[in-house]
Design an enzyme around this catalytic site. Structure first.
Site, mmCIF file in Angstrom:
data_model
loop_
_atom_site.group_PDB
_atom_site.id
_atom_site.type_symbol
_atom_site.label_atom_id
_atom_site.label_comp_id
_atom_site.label_asym_id
_atom_site.label_seq_id
_atom_site.Cartn_x
_atom_site.Cartn_y
_atom_site.Cartn_z
ATOM 1 N N SER A 55 0.712 -1.263 -0.102
ATOM 2 C CA SER A 55 -0.131 -0.075 -0.004
ATOM 3 C C SER A 55 0.785 1.293 -0.123
ATOM 4 C CB SER A 55 -1.007 -0.049 1.391
ATOM 5 O OG SER A 55 -2.066 0.944 1.138
ATOM 6 N N ASP B 109 0.485 -4.227 -4.063
ATOM 7 C CA ASP B 109 -0.872 -3.552 -4.098
ATOM 8 C C ASP B 109 -0.415 -2.252 -3.631
ATOM 9 O OD1 ASP B 109 -3.202 -3.761 -5.370
ATOM 10 O OD2 ASP B 109 -4.263 -3.920 -3.451
ATOM 11 N N HIS C 140 -7.259 -5.838 -0.973
ATOM 12 C CA HIS C 140 -6.109 -5.113 -0.503
ATOM 13 C C HIS C 140 -5.435 -5.513 1.143
ATOM 14 C CE1 HIS C 140 -3.519 -1.680 -0.816
ATOM 15 N NE2 HIS C 140 -3.784 -1.333 0.538
#
Length: 453
Positions: free
Chosen positions: A282, A310, A380
């Site tokens: 992230s 991600d 996620h």
């Protein structure tokens, strides 16, 4: 008479002055402080016993198959973990819709420890319908082909924290709290080093189950905790903090492994700084990419590979707010990277990895060499451990879109990372080439990987 009265008054002892009682408002404040103090002490007591930041042991897992069960009375480097399937055959088939591979239950000798005791009851090797589960030696891809990078590696894992332990092992304290995972060896051996950056409002130990799978294949992994709470400091602060951690590790990681009273008994591992990789999830992926590009600081060690989980460029040009710390240009093929980069995206990113700022833009902006993998059926937060704390586990499963379970995502992520690091740090590209040509070899369905040379 007057003189006698004066002498009497001057000679008597003075009585203590009584203090007036505090008003009701003061009493309420005192009571509030006492209650707050008790709650804080209770929380710290719980955290010190339950948090993996304190020389943690492996976190609990919902699967009946532990990632690695310690064997009794066997040296660490000789212990062989019992590899496990991701779930029972029935539930795994429901996720992948594949037929049962014809395989026998592993030999009984592989289930018996050095003390002659069985590690798993025989019943746990059978699916709900009575058939044998996937072979214990290797995980099976969607097309029935085994893939060794998705199995637990050959090393046991030693885990320690830089806090809650003896401070004398450090000549200089680390700039951030650190979690360390290292392969257990009885003889001196050097291993590649991987630095992992957690994302916004998350903690480093949330990723422990996934990172330990990487370590079991022969890597030293260090994960700093960049801030104590939500992370309102911004990505620039985290990039500079990451560079500070790298400088500290370069000077102190070898001593940490050698001088720690527990680590030095369980492993003789040492860092090989010629093989250094930087990864992150992230906003941690954004931070890692910013360090690779040397936007706000320069790494003290040459980065030889990068694997982004991600990644999200929050606060970038396409965000509703501009934070001034964007690491992308939003111009296709405009960024020439100095090391090979792999980008792993999820199909259920949603608001947690919004369109316009997610893995697609990272891959698009780079000239190469860059690889892109996408796991369409997961989200996620599926990189996290099953259990990350009371209340937080519930929130994380409802704040972001999720796949059917977290463990399959952790396994496929660990396997893809191992395959990529083997290729770029160790020069063994067989597994990466195989996955690029045959994505069905992954135990979790992935889209056709793509690459830009």
């Amino acid at each position: 008479m007057a003189a006698r009265l004066a002498l009497l008054v001057s000679s008597r002892r003075s009585l203590p002055t009584l203090q007036p009682l505090p008003p009701p408002r003061a009493l309420s404040r005192i009571a509030s402080l006492l209650v707050t103090s008790l709650l804080a002490v209770s929380f710290l007591s719980f955290a010190s016993n339950a948090s993996p930041l304190r020389d943690a042991s492996p976190l609990p897992d919902a699967s009946p198959f532990p990632d690695a069960s310690p064997l009794p009375d066997v040296p660490y480097d000789q212990q062989q973990p019992i590899p496990e399937p991701l779930a029972s055959l029935q539930s795994w088939q429901s996720l992948q819709n594949v037929s049962s591979p014809s395989s026998a239950v592993p030999p009984a000798s592989r289930l018996i420890g050095a003390a002659g005791t069985a590690h798993l009851p025989a019943a746990t090797l059978l699916g709900a319908d009575g058939t044998a589960v996937l072979p214990a030696s290797k995980l099976i891809g969607a097309d029935g082909t085994p893939g060794k990078v998705f199995s637990w590696g050959s090393y046991k894992v030693v885990q320690r924290s830089s806090i809650g332990g003896p401070m004398f092992v450090f000549k200089v304290l680390p700039p951030r709290p650190l979690l360390l995972w290292a392969p257990a060896t009885s003889s001196p051996q050097s291993f590649p080093v991987v630095l992992f950056q957690h994302g916004w409002a998350t903690h480093n130990y949330w990723f422990g189950d996934m990172l330990k799978r990487v370590v079991s294949h022969g890597y030293i992994v260090v994960a700093p905790q960049m801030y104590p709470l939500i992370g309102l400091t911004g990505a620039i602060y985290e990039m500079k903090g990451s560079c500070a951690v790298i400088r500290w590790l370069k000077d102190n990681l070898k001593d940490w492994l050698a001088r720690h009273p527990i680590l030095h008994r369980r492993t003789k591992a040492s860092p090989d700084w010629s093989k250094f990789a930087l990864t992150g999830h992230s906003r941690g992926g954004k931070v890692a990419f910013g360090v690779l590009r040397e936007l706000f600081c320069k790494s003290a060690v040459a980065i030889k590979a990068q694997f982004l989980l991600d990644p999200v460029n929050g606060g970038g040009e396409r965000s509703s707010f501009k934070s001034g710390d964007s690491v992308l240009t939003y111009v296709p093929n405009s960024i020439q990277v100095s090391a090979p980069v792999a980008v792993l995206g999820t199909g259920l990113g949603g608001s947690c990895a919004p369109e316009g700022d997610n893995y697609k833009e990272f891959y698009s902006d780079m000239v190469g060499p860059v690889w892109k993998f996408v796991v369409p059926g997961y989200g996620h937060a599926d990189f996290f451990n099953n259990w990350i704390g009371p209340g937080i586990t519930f929130i994380s499963k409802h704040f972001c879109k999720n796949g059917p379970a977290r463990k399959p995502m952790r396994v496929v992520t660990g396997g893809l990372m191992v395959a990529f690091l083997q290729a770029k740090l160790l020069g063994d590209s067989a597994d990466l080439d195989d996955l690029m040509a045959n994505p069905g070899h992954s135990p979790v369905p992935i889209s056709q990987p793509v690459t830009k040379p």
